[in-house]
Design an enzyme around this catalytic site. Sequence first.
Site, PDB file in Angstrom:
ATOM      1  N   ARG A  26      41.475  46.374 -15.548  1.00 38.16           N
ATOM      2  CA  ARG A  26      40.387  46.592 -16.510  1.00 38.16           C
ATOM      3  C   ARG A  26      40.824  47.582 -17.601  1.00 38.16           C
ATOM      4  NH1 ARG A  26      38.269  51.143 -12.972  1.00 38.16           N
ATOM      5  NH2 ARG A  26      37.854  49.930 -11.128  1.00 38.16           N
TER       6      ARG A  26
ATOM      7  N   GLY B  52       7.498  -4.366  12.847  1.00 40.31           N
ATOM      8  CA  GLY B  52       8.463  -3.435  12.253  1.00 40.31           C
ATOM      9  C   GLY B  52       7.860  -2.161  11.714  1.00 40.31           C
TER      10      GLY B  52
ATOM     11  N   ASN C  42      36.595  43.320   2.949  1.00 36.41           N
ATOM     12  CA  ASN C  42      35.313  43.563   2.308  1.00 36.41           C
ATOM     13  C   ASN C  42      35.348  42.965   0.905  1.00 36.41           C
ATOM     14  OD1 ASN C  42      32.638  45.139   2.483  1.00 36.41           O
ATOM     15  ND2 ASN C  42      33.446  45.525   0.434  1.00 36.41           N
TER      16      ASN C  42
ATOM     17  N   ARG D 275       0.798  -1.231   0.000  1.00 33.45           N
ATOM     18  CA  ARG D 275       0.000   0.000   0.000  1.00 33.45           C
ATOM     19  C   ARG D 275       0.830   1.280   0.000  1.00 33.45           C
ATOM     20  NH1 ARG D 275      -3.778  -1.728   4.870  1.00 33.45           N
ATOM     21  NH2 ARG D 275      -2.112  -3.245   5.103  1.00 33.45           N
TER      22      ARG D 275
ATOM     23  N   THR E 141       1.548 -13.471  10.501  1.00 37.15           N
ATOM     24  CA  THR E 141       2.427 -13.130  11.633  1.00 37.15           C
ATOM     25  C   THR E 141       2.840 -14.380  12.428  1.00 37.15           C
ATOM     26  OG1 THR E 141       0.411 -12.582  12.859  1.00 37.15           O
ATOM     27  CG2 THR E 141       1.634 -10.745  11.917  1.00 37.15           C
TER      28      THR E 141
ATOM     29  N   GLN F 162      11.852 -15.090   6.050  1.00 40.87           N
ATOM     30  CA  GLN F 162      10.537 -15.739   5.956  1.00 40.87           C
ATOM     31  C   GLN F 162      10.197 -15.817   4.471  1.00 40.87           C
ATOM     32  OE1 GLN F 162       7.156 -13.450   7.269  1.00 40.87           O
ATOM     33  NE2 GLN F 162       5.839 -15.250   7.418  1.00 40.87           N
TER      34      GLN F 162
HETATM   35  C1  UD1 Z   1      -1.788  -7.363  13.042  1.00 36.15           C
HETATM   36  C2  UD1 Z   1      -2.534  -8.225  14.072  1.00 36.15           C
HETATM   37  C3  UD1 Z   1      -3.739  -7.450  14.598  1.00 36.15           C
HETATM   38  C4  UD1 Z   1      -3.275  -6.125  15.186  1.00 36.15           C
HETATM   39  C5  UD1 Z   1      -2.473  -5.342  14.153  1.00 36.15           C
HETATM   40  C6  UD1 Z   1      -1.842  -4.128  14.798  1.00 36.15           C
HETATM   41  C7  UD1 Z   1      -2.249 -10.569  13.438  1.00 36.15           C
HETATM   42  C8  UD1 Z   1      -2.838 -11.732  12.769  1.00 36.15           C
HETATM   43  N1  UD1 Z   1      -2.964  -9.447  13.454  1.00 36.15           N
HETATM   44  O1  UD1 Z   1      -2.653  -7.170  11.937  1.00 36.15           O
HETATM   45  O2  UD1 Z   1      -4.382  -8.189  15.603  1.00 36.15           O
HETATM   46  O3  UD1 Z   1      -4.390  -5.385  15.608  1.00 36.15           O
HETATM   47  O4  UD1 Z   1      -1.385  -6.141  13.632  1.00 36.15           O
HETATM   48  O5  UD1 Z   1      -1.266  -3.288  13.828  1.00 36.15           O
HETATM   49  O6  UD1 Z   1      -1.135 -10.654  13.936  1.00 36.15           O
HETATM   50  N2  UD1 Z   1       4.546  -9.650   8.853  1.00 36.15           N
HETATM   51  C9  UD1 Z   1       5.553 -10.555   8.563  1.00 36.15           C
HETATM   52  N3  UD1 Z   1       5.229 -11.685   7.897  1.00 36.15           N
HETATM   53  C10 UD1 Z   1       3.965 -11.979   7.512  1.00 36.15           C
HETATM   54  C11 UD1 Z   1       2.938 -11.058   7.796  1.00 36.15           C
HETATM   55  C12 UD1 Z   1       3.273  -9.911   8.485  1.00 36.15           C
HETATM   56  O7  UD1 Z   1       6.715 -10.318   8.893  1.00 36.15           O
HETATM   57  O8  UD1 Z   1       3.767 -13.043   6.916  1.00 36.15           O
HETATM   58  C13 UD1 Z   1       4.890  -8.435   9.571  1.00 36.15           C
HETATM   59  C14 UD1 Z   1       4.580  -7.183   8.762  1.00 36.15           C
HETATM   60  O9  UD1 Z   1       5.726  -6.777   8.028  1.00 36.15           O
HETATM   61  C15 UD1 Z   1       4.219  -6.184   9.852  1.00 36.15           C
HETATM   62  C16 UD1 Z   1       3.658  -7.043  10.982  1.00 36.15           C
HETATM   63  O10 UD1 Z   1       4.090  -8.360  10.728  1.00 36.15           O
HETATM   64  O11 UD1 Z   1       5.374  -5.512  10.325  1.00 36.15           O
HETATM   65  C17 UD1 Z   1       2.128  -6.995  11.071  1.00 36.15           C
HETATM   66  O12 UD1 Z   1       1.580  -7.468   9.860  1.00 36.15           O
HETATM   67  P1  UD1 Z   1       0.308  -6.811   9.192  1.00 36.15           P
HETATM   68  O13 UD1 Z   1       0.039  -7.538   7.948  1.00 36.15           O
HETATM   69  O14 UD1 Z   1       0.465  -5.346   9.129  1.00 36.15           O
HETATM   70  O15 UD1 Z   1      -0.804  -7.234  10.275  1.00 36.15           O
HETATM   71  P2  UD1 Z   1      -2.187  -6.529  10.524  1.00 36.15           P
HETATM   72  O16 UD1 Z   1      -3.158  -7.011   9.518  1.00 36.15           O
HETATM   73  O17 UD1 Z   1      -1.994  -5.082  10.649  1.00 36.15           O
END
Ligand code: UD1
Length: 451
Positions: free
Chosen positions: A436, A103, A373, A17, A81, A75
């Site tokens: 000059r 992050g 100057n 995004r 997550t 990963q």
């Molecule tokens: C997540 C939480 C949600 C919380 C929100 C807060 C879960 C399932 N949901 O949702 O409950 O309210 O954060 O902002 O945990 N990332 C990885 N690998 C992945 C997916 C994500 O490293 O496979 C990292 C992303 O880079 C990011 C963080 O994990 O830094 C959170 O991932 P994101 O996809 O933003 O989770 P949300 O949908 O925001």
Amino acid sequence: MPDKLNIIILAAGKGTRMKSTTLKVLHPLAESTIIEHVLQTAKSLSPEKIIMVFGHQGEQLQKHLYNEELIWVEQKNPNGTGHAVQMALPFIDTDAKVLVLVGDAPLIDKTDLLNLLQHPQAVLTAIMDKPFGYGRIIKNQQGLVEAIIEEKDASDEQRQVDEINSGIIMVQANDLKQWLQKINTNNAQGELYLTDILALAHTDGKSLNAVNVADCRSIQGINDRMQLAECESIKQQQLRKELMLQGVYMPVPNTVQIRGNINCGQDITIDTGVIIEGENTLADGVSIGAYSVIKNCTLGVGTRIAPHSMLEDVVTQGDCDIGPFARLRPGTKIAAKAKVGNFVETKKTTIGHNSKASHLTYLGDCEIGDDCNIGAGTITCNYDGVNKFKTVIENEVFVGSDSQLIAPVTIGKGATIGAGSTITKDVEADKLTLSRAKQRTIASWHKPVKK
Ligand code: UD1
Ligand code: MG
């Protein structure tokens, strides 16, 4: 003995995004980048180790953080997550407390994390007016956390809950390992959710404590450029507040941007629209005029900078006047009582006590003594197209307007150079030198007439 602490930072998300070729967490925020803010806070907790989970464009991240002591874990094919934390499991200490940070939430507050670490296991939460998009904290009648339900999986009733998951969770390593074996992808997004461990913990009689943040702005995540700008604005407010509490006056604080550090004296004024970058020292009484940019500067007591000036790697030694519209480039050193006026550019140049270059001048690779100057339009011709050469102007020299000093050249003490001269040889002290053509009037000349 305090518990051993391992921190996992999740940074494998694509950041689609942001619509950018730059990895999301590498976008700038105040003086550094999104990920560096998270990392600094993580380091301030003195953990045993920090594990960085990376994925998409991981080489950008590794290059950016090359001198940090981190355990890098890839990963591949990110699947949520929970999947990200599973990748880090082989690297965690079995007897550690594990703190999972996201992050892309750079404003996270150290005090909130210290509160979280007081508990055996806990999740950092916030009460939100608009909880849309976040995982909801589901509690039972005794107030124990039973589960976290993601927005997309929640029932209408669960969506009414206004306590949300910040994404930051702390549990014991052994429990984490067991619970992560049991999570699955039976959910709306078909991903492995880290948040599913909360229900497993509850079943095991080890419900996580929900610890509220002091200020819900600190958990703001960044998914797009609007959220990046919101975080920047929150961060800038904090930085300006710190400076104002140290005695810096900003008549229009909202317009001032701090993208670095300032070591401050007293009675400093920073006017509208100023940007400060890098490492700076501003001594007592320094004033910076509107819309100026100051980068890596050490400004001495009473230095006055008039509006629209740009200074980089500049040292001033006392109450001098700079600008308006001055451009002082790296290696510029200015003594007290000196003046560098409008449309003057300097580079690797020293200007002595009470010397003045008030208008429209270029001074490069130049050493100017005291009480000189430099007339309007003077140019040090320091470059022959291949090499750079130095101009030395000794004390009490007067350079007439529109002169070119072709380096290498030395102008002796007390010399005067007649306006409009092109100086190619060293100039004798205390004499008038000019180069000059003599002024003539052509008596036979007539104005042209239209044919
Ligand atoms: C997540 C939480 C949600 C919380 C929100 C807060 C879960 C399932 N949901 O949702 O409950 O309210 O954060 O902002 O945990 N990332 C990885 N690998 C992945 C997916 C994500 O490293 O496979 C990292 C992303 O880079 C990011 C963080 O994990 O830094 C959170 O991932 P994101 O996809 O933003 O989770 P949300 O949908 O925001
Ligand atoms: Mg997010």
